[in-house]
Design a protein around this motif. Sequence first.
Motif: not given
Length: 116
Positions: A84-98
Amino acid sequence: MKKYILAMLLLNSSLVMADGPYDGIWSSQAGYFALHENAGTIIAVRLLSDHSTWEAFIAPRDGNSFTLESLISDVSIVIDITMTSDTTFSAIQVSCAPTYLCDFPSGTRFSGNKVW
């Protein structure tokens, strides 16, 4: 042993010819991330906040976003990251298995800041 391997990866990562605008150490609710980019490919190493587990990821960068996929792990994880900038981010864990081996459920959202 895992902490030793992570320390070696982080120490040796400074020897890699990194050229990305987001290279560095990042902190979030999911732990710490070391991001390094070379020729449009990002390598990320995540250390969980409790220092119990580390994971390696790889992704091609497209503008200010990339989708990390686990590189060496018993768990298959996919995380969408938007800087979102040079010093910030946003994220989502889309998947994880098992799922029984996942530290966070699919759909978990994170935000973070650059530490160094």
